[in-house]
Design a protein around this motif. Structure first.
Motif, PDB file in Angstrom:
ATOM      1  N   LEU A 259       0.804  -1.218   0.000  1.00 51.68           N
ATOM      2  CA  LEU A 259       0.000   0.000   0.000  1.00 51.68           C
ATOM      3  C   LEU A 259       0.837   1.268   0.000  1.00 51.68           C
ATOM      4  O   LEU A 259       0.387   2.314  -0.471  1.00 51.68           O
ATOM      5  CB  LEU A 259      -0.933   0.051   1.219  1.00 51.68           C
ATOM      6  N   GLY A 260       2.036   1.193   0.587  1.00 49.31           N
ATOM      7  CA  GLY A 260       2.838   2.390   0.774  1.00 49.31           C
ATOM      8  C   GLY A 260       2.455   3.119   2.051  1.00 49.31           C
ATOM      9  O   GLY A 260       1.454   2.798   2.701  1.00 49.31           O
ATOM     10  N   PRO A 261       3.210   4.134   2.438  1.00 53.07           N
ATOM     11  CA  PRO A 261       3.018   4.787   3.730  1.00 53.07           C
ATOM     12  C   PRO A 261       1.822   5.723   3.804  1.00 53.07           C
ATOM     13  O   PRO A 261       1.444   6.144   4.904  1.00 53.07           O
ATOM     14  CB  PRO A 261       4.318   5.580   3.910  1.00 53.07           C
ATOM     15  N   ASP A 262       1.200   6.051   2.676  1.00 57.89           N
ATOM     16  CA  ASP A 262       0.122   7.043   2.675  1.00 57.89           C
ATOM     17  C   ASP A 262      -1.267   6.442   2.859  1.00 57.89           C
ATOM     18  O   ASP A 262      -2.250   7.182   2.919  1.00 57.89           O
ATOM     19  CB  ASP A 262       0.142   7.835   1.358  1.00 57.89           C
ATOM     20  N   GLN A 278      -0.108   1.622  23.412  1.00 62.21           N
ATOM     21  CA  GLN A 278      -0.028   1.303  21.983  1.00 62.21           C
ATOM     22  C   GLN A 278       0.735   2.386  21.216  1.00 62.21           C
ATOM     23  O   GLN A 278       1.577   2.080  20.367  1.00 62.21           O
ATOM     24  CB  GLN A 278      -1.433   1.149  21.411  1.00 62.21           C
ATOM     25  N   LEU A 279       0.446   3.644  21.510  1.00 60.00           N
ATOM     26  CA  LEU A 279       1.142   4.728  20.830  1.00 60.00           C
ATOM     27  C   LEU A 279       2.614   4.757  21.226  1.00 60.00           C
ATOM     28  O   LEU A 279       3.500   4.914  20.377  1.00 60.00           O
ATOM     29  CB  LEU A 279       0.482   6.065  21.146  1.00 60.00           C
ATOM     30  N   ASP A 280       2.900   4.602  22.520  1.00 59.58           N
ATOM     31  CA  ASP A 280       4.288   4.602  22.974  1.00 59.58           C
ATOM     32  C   ASP A 280       5.094   3.503  22.276  1.00 59.58           C
ATOM     33  O   ASP A 280       6.210   3.730  21.797  1.00 59.58           O
ATOM     34  CB  ASP A 280       4.355   4.389  24.491  1.00 59.58           C
ATOM     35  N   GLU A 281       4.512   2.320  22.219  1.00 53.81           N
ATOM     36  CA  GLU A 281       5.246   1.202  21.646  1.00 53.81           C
ATOM     37  C   GLU A 281       5.379   1.345  20.131  1.00 53.81           C
ATOM     38  O   GLU A 281       6.409   0.962  19.554  1.00 53.81           O
ATOM     39  CB  GLU A 281       4.572  -0.116  22.028  1.00 53.81           C
ATOM     40  N   PHE A 282       4.373   1.895  19.481  1.00 52.34           N
ATOM     41  CA  PHE A 282       4.476   2.100  18.039  1.00 52.34           C
ATOM     42  C   PHE A 282       5.566   3.108  17.707  1.00 52.34           C
ATOM     43  O   PHE A 282       6.354   2.896  16.770  1.00 52.34           O
ATOM     44  CB  PHE A 282       3.140   2.569  17.468  1.00 52.34           C
ATOM     45  N   MET A 283       5.626   4.178  18.450  1.00 47.17           N
ATOM     46  CA  MET A 283       6.643   5.195  18.167  1.00 47.17           C
ATOM     47  C   MET A 283       8.047   4.681  18.439  1.00 47.17           C
ATOM     48  O   MET A 283       9.019   5.142  17.826  1.00 47.17           O
ATOM     49  CB  MET A 283       6.362   6.464  18.975  1.00 47.17           C
ATOM     50  N   ALA A 284       8.185   3.719  19.349  1.00 47.41           N
ATOM     51  CA  ALA A 284       9.497   3.144  19.653  1.00 47.41           C
ATOM     52  C   ALA A 284       9.849   1.965  18.750  1.00 47.41           C
ATOM     53  O   ALA A 284      11.001   1.533  18.706  1.00 47.41           O
ATOM     54  CB  ALA A 284       9.530   2.684  21.112  1.00 47.41           C
ATOM     55  N   PHE A 285       8.865   1.469  18.004  1.00 47.79           N
ATOM     56  CA  PHE A 285       9.041   0.238  17.241  1.00 47.79           C
ATOM     57  C   PHE A 285       9.921   0.448  16.008  1.00 47.79           C
ATOM     58  O   PHE A 285       9.826   1.466  15.320  1.00 47.79           O
ATOM     59  CB  PHE A 285       7.678  -0.293  16.809  1.00 47.79           C
ATOM     60  N   GLU A 286      10.757  -0.537  15.722  1.00 47.09           N
ATOM     61  CA  GLU A 286      11.566  -0.542  14.508  1.00 47.09           C
ATOM     62  C   GLU A 286      11.398  -1.887  13.807  1.00 47.09           C
ATOM     63  O   GLU A 286      11.357  -2.934  14.449  1.00 47.09           O
ATOM     64  CB  GLU A 286      13.047  -0.317  14.832  1.00 47.09           C
ATOM     65  N   GLU A 294      14.153  -7.706   3.018  1.00 43.15           N
ATOM     66  CA  GLU A 294      13.290  -8.558   2.196  1.00 43.15           C
ATOM     67  C   GLU A 294      12.233  -7.746   1.451  1.00 43.15           C
ATOM     68  O   GLU A 294      11.975  -7.991   0.263  1.00 43.15           O
ATOM     69  CB  GLU A 294      12.607  -9.608   3.073  1.00 43.15           C
ATOM     70  N   TYR A 295      11.621  -6.783   2.142  1.00 42.84           N
ATOM     71  CA  TYR A 295      10.511  -6.037   1.545  1.00 42.84           C
ATOM     72  C   TYR A 295      10.946  -4.706   0.943  1.00 42.84           C
ATOM     73  O   TYR A 295      10.164  -4.070   0.233  1.00 42.84           O
ATOM     74  CB  TYR A 295       9.425  -5.784   2.606  1.00 42.84           C
ATOM     75  N   GLY A 296      12.146  -4.275   1.242  1.00 44.17           N
ATOM     76  CA  GLY A 296      12.608  -2.998   0.730  1.00 44.17           C
ATOM     77  C   GLY A 296      11.867  -1.810   1.306  1.00 44.17           C
ATOM     78  O   GLY A 296      11.628  -0.812   0.610  1.00 44.17           O
ATOM     79  N   VAL A 297      11.471  -1.913   2.570  1.00 42.30           N
ATOM     80  CA  VAL A 297      10.709  -0.845   3.219  1.00 42.30           C
ATOM     81  C   VAL A 297      11.341  -0.528   4.569  1.00 42.30           C
ATOM     82  O   VAL A 297      12.180  -1.274   5.085  1.00 42.30           O
ATOM     83  CB  VAL A 297       9.234  -1.253   3.429  1.00 42.30           C
ATOM     84  N   ASP A 298      10.895   0.574   5.142  1.00 44.31           N
ATOM     85  CA  ASP A 298      11.320   0.935   6.491  1.00 44.31           C
ATOM     86  C   ASP A 298      10.191   1.710   7.162  1.00 44.31           C
ATOM     87  O   ASP A 298       9.345   2.316   6.484  1.00 44.31           O
ATOM     88  CB  ASP A 298      12.593   1.782   6.451  1.00 44.31           C
ATOM     89  N   LEU A 299      10.162   1.665   8.473  1.00 40.23           N
ATOM     90  CA  LEU A 299       9.178   2.396   9.256  1.00 40.23           C
ATOM     91  C   LEU A 299       9.890   3.585   9.898  1.00 40.23           C
ATOM     92  O   LEU A 299      10.265   3.560  11.062  1.00 40.23           O
ATOM     93  CB  LEU A 299       8.556   1.472  10.314  1.00 40.23           C
ATOM     94  N   THR A 300      10.090   4.617   9.116  1.00 37.59           N
ATOM     95  CA  THR A 300      10.869   5.771   9.544  1.00 37.59           C
ATOM     96  C   THR A 300      10.025   6.715  10.400  1.00 37.59           C
ATOM     97  O   THR A 300       8.790   6.626  10.398  1.00 37.59           O
ATOM     98  CB  THR A 300      11.369   6.544   8.324  1.00 37.59           C
ATOM     99  N   PRO A 301      10.652   7.646  11.113  1.00 38.03           N
ATOM    100  CA  PRO A 301       9.873   8.642  11.867  1.00 38.03           C
ATOM    101  C   PRO A 301       8.915   9.429  10.984  1.00 38.03           C
ATOM    102  O   PRO A 301       7.803   9.752  11.406  1.00 38.03           O
ATOM    103  CB  PRO A 301      10.956   9.541  12.469  1.00 38.03           C
TER     104      PRO A 301
END
Length: 356
Positions: A259-262, A278-286, A294-301
């Protein structure tokens, strides 16, 4: 706000499953399943556990506002809807109750309506909820019972006039529960494969698929990849971040790849779970390195910022900067400032480290 970033929780509930409102054993089973989700995916910290009778069964409006906007970091939220008139006298969540709470803080809360397409006056009810109650979207619950019927499909032609009435009245955001079954409802009635047809027939509507179709995440991704107006709602999926971080990471990698980040939308399903951890852990998650490769993606800030607020704000045409100015000094902002000022400096509220 969270670390200076706009937060918009796109999936929360304001329900009444009190013993007085339950019609039958099915209503009791429904809320008991919600509570099983609550206890099953909570972090072990007792501060995140709710009392079933006192807090969980019927959502108190003051408690909701306190946890979402004062103790929690949300700037805005969406009130979801599951009517379930066969189980509850006044419905599990009904549009009138949503409208009442949203009316107290209209710059903060967006209410969703709820209509059963099998109702003889369904089109008129959509119009009433938009024009009289101010509904700014609809939550569709395809496994809802009605008499002998045990569900309906999003691509059934009987539903198309409802979509068209929404479009006529300028309401474009359609939320669908396509995820885990809640007793006694059937998992098969939440199948995500009825979404692609209406998504293509109505390109001006946005189809936000709450829970990403889980456990049918693969099906959802294949559909969303070819339907540009289909979005992934993270509620319930996000709750796996603590107990099943690898599974959560795999889902996020798939969503970013397909889907992409949008087109990924943050939601906590509060009050099944508190929004804070949930928000705290999501913001800290990498994302783990192997999945990044494998997927060529990243979960950047920057991507997280889109997910926790920017994407759903765009779907509602909300200018984030202007909205933050509008709520900067409202009652809830003042109460949050007082709450934060009273916290010990070392208490960050973070529930725990989650990167795997």
């Amino acid at each position: 706000m969270k670390d200076g970033q706009f937060v918009f929780d796109a999936h929360s509930g304001y329900w009444d499953a009190s013993a007085e409102n339950c019609k039958n054993r099915f209503g009791e089973a429904f809320i008991e399943t919600f509570y099983a989700f609550h206890t099953g995916f909570n972090p072990p910290d007792p501060r995140w556990t709710m009392d079933y009778e006192r807090q969980f069964r019927k959502v108190d409006p003051e408690w909701y506002l306190e946890e979402m906007f004062v103790k929690g970091s949300a700037d805005m939220s969406i009130l979801s809807t599951q009517v379930l008139m066969d189980f509850y006298h006044t419905g599990f969540v009904n549009p009138e109750r949503n409208a009442q709470l949203a009316g107290r803080f209209p710059d903060r809360i967006i209410p969703l309506g709820g209509v059963d397409p099998r109702m003889p006056n369904a089109v008129e009810e959509v119009e009433r909820q938009i024009s009289e109650l101010g509904m700014k979207g609809f939550k569709w619950y395809t496994a809802e019972w009605r008499g002998d019927s045990r569900g309906w499909n999003a691509n059934d032609p009987m539903v198309f006039p409802l979509y068209e009435k929404c479009l006529e009245l300028g309401v474009k955001n359609m939320f669908f529960h396509k995820g885990p079954a809640v007793e006694p409802l059937s998992l098969s009635k939440f199948d995500v494969r009825d979404i692609d047809e209406p998504a293509w027939l109505y390109p001006d509507l946005n189809f936000i698929i709450d829970h990403c179709g889980a456990p049918r995440v693969d099906d959802f991704c294949w559909i969303a990849a070819r339907c540009p107006n289909v979005y992934a709602g993270l509620a319930v999926v996000l709750a796996f971040i603590h107990n099943r971080p690898r599974w959560f990471a795999e889902v996020m990698a798939n969503l970013l790849f397909w889907l992409g980040p949008d087109r990924i939308v943050y939601g906590t399903d509060f009050p099944i779970w508190y929004p804070h951890w949930q928000l705290d852990e999501f913001m800290a998650f990498e994302l783990p390195e192997d999945l990044k490769q494998e997927y060529g993606v990243d979960l950047t800030p920057e991507i997280k910022q889109k997910i926790i607020g920017g994407n759903i704000a765009r779907l509602y045409g909300i200018d984030v900067e202007q909205r933050l100015k509008a709520i900067a000094d409202d009652e809830l902002s003042q109460r949050r400032a007082e709450y934060l000022a009273a916290q010990p400096a070392a208490d960050t509220g973070v529930a725990g480290t989650v990167s795997r």
